[in-house]
Design a protein around this motif. Structure first.
Motif, PDB file in Angstrom:
ATOM      1  N   ALA A   1       0.830  -1.201   0.000  1.00  0.00           N
ATOM      2  CA  ALA A   1       0.000   0.000   0.000  1.00  0.00           C
ATOM      3  C   ALA A   1       0.866   1.254   0.000  1.00  0.00           C
ATOM      4  CB  ALA A   1      -0.923  -0.008   1.215  1.00  0.00           C
ATOM      5  N   LEU A   2       1.935   1.261   0.780  1.00  0.00           N
ATOM      6  CA  LEU A   2       2.838   2.415   0.802  1.00  0.00           C
ATOM      7  C   LEU A   2       3.546   2.589  -0.541  1.00  0.00           C
ATOM      8  CD1 LEU A   2       4.344   2.064   4.382  1.00  0.00           C
ATOM      9  CD2 LEU A   2       2.768   3.823   3.566  1.00  0.00           C
ATOM     10  N   ALA A   3       3.933   1.474  -1.163  1.00  0.00           N
ATOM     11  CA  ALA A   3       4.581   1.552  -2.472  1.00  0.00           C
ATOM     12  C   ALA A   3       3.608   2.107  -3.514  1.00  0.00           C
ATOM     13  CB  ALA A   3       5.080   0.173  -2.899  1.00  0.00           C
ATOM     14  N   LEU A   4       2.352   1.665  -3.493  1.00  0.00           N
ATOM     15  CA  LEU A   4       1.351   2.169  -4.427  1.00  0.00           C
ATOM     16  C   LEU A   4       1.110   3.656  -4.202  1.00  0.00           C
ATOM     17  CD1 LEU A   4      -0.740   1.705  -6.632  1.00  0.00           C
ATOM     18  CD2 LEU A   4      -2.352   1.052  -4.848  1.00  0.00           C
TER      19      LEU A   4
ATOM     20  N   ILE B   1       3.981   5.557  -5.713  1.00  0.00           N
ATOM     21  CA  ILE B   1       3.895   5.544  -7.179  1.00  0.00           C
ATOM     22  C   ILE B   1       2.829   6.529  -7.652  1.00  0.00           C
ATOM     23  CG2 ILE B   1       3.203   4.114  -9.149  1.00  0.00           C
ATOM     24  CD1 ILE B   1       4.573   1.755  -7.666  1.00  0.00           C
ATOM     25  N   GLN B   2       1.706   6.622  -6.937  1.00  0.00           N
ATOM     26  CA  GLN B   2       0.660   7.578  -7.302  1.00  0.00           C
ATOM     27  C   GLN B   2       1.166   9.008  -7.202  1.00  0.00           C
ATOM     28  OE1 GLN B   2      -2.458   6.463  -4.607  1.00  0.00           O
ATOM     29  NE2 GLN B   2      -3.502   5.225  -6.140  1.00  0.00           N
ATOM     30  N   HIS B   3       1.954   9.305  -6.170  1.00  0.00           N
ATOM     31  CA  HIS B   3       2.504  10.649  -6.034  1.00  0.00           C
ATOM     32  C   HIS B   3       3.408  10.989  -7.213  1.00  0.00           C
ATOM     33  CE1 HIS B   3       1.262  12.422  -2.216  1.00  0.00           C
ATOM     34  NE2 HIS B   3       1.193  11.189  -1.743  1.00  0.00           N
ATOM     35  N   VAL B   4       4.215  10.051  -7.640  1.00  0.00           N
ATOM     36  CA  VAL B   4       5.135  10.295  -8.752  1.00  0.00           C
ATOM     37  C   VAL B   4       4.362  10.378 -10.065  1.00  0.00           C
ATOM     38  CG1 VAL B   4       7.034   9.301 -10.076  1.00  0.00           C
ATOM     39  CG2 VAL B   4       7.099   9.243  -7.582  1.00  0.00           C
ATOM     40  N   ALA B   5       3.424   9.452 -10.282  1.00  0.00           N
ATOM     41  CA  ALA B   5       2.720   9.378 -11.563  1.00  0.00           C
ATOM     42  C   ALA B   5       1.761  10.541 -11.766  1.00  0.00           C
ATOM     43  CB  ALA B   5       1.966   8.054 -11.655  1.00  0.00           C
TER      44      ALA B   5
END
Length: 61
Positions: A25-28, A31-35
């Motif tokens: 969940a933390l990795a997702l 990734i959302q912040h970057v994407a």
């Protein structure tokens, strides 16, 4: 005792599954912040926009 070993295996499986799910969940989220490029500043802009929105202004009764 085979029963105690099974209980420990079940507890360890639950703890490790929870930690793995939290890591995913933390990795997702990262990734959302970057994407999508959202962050704290985005929420501030939204709050400032809606603060001055005429649709939120109440008419006196």
């Amino acid at each position: 005792m085979p029963g105690a070993r099974m209980v420990l295996a079940v507890i360890a499986t639950g703890v490790l599954s929870g930690l793995g799910g939290m890591a995913l969940a933390l990795a997702l989220h990262a990734i959302q912040h970057v994407a999508y490029g959202y962050g704290q500043a985005g929420w501030v802009m939204v709050a400032q926009f809606y603060a001055g929105c005429p649709c939120r202004m109440q008419k006196p009764m």
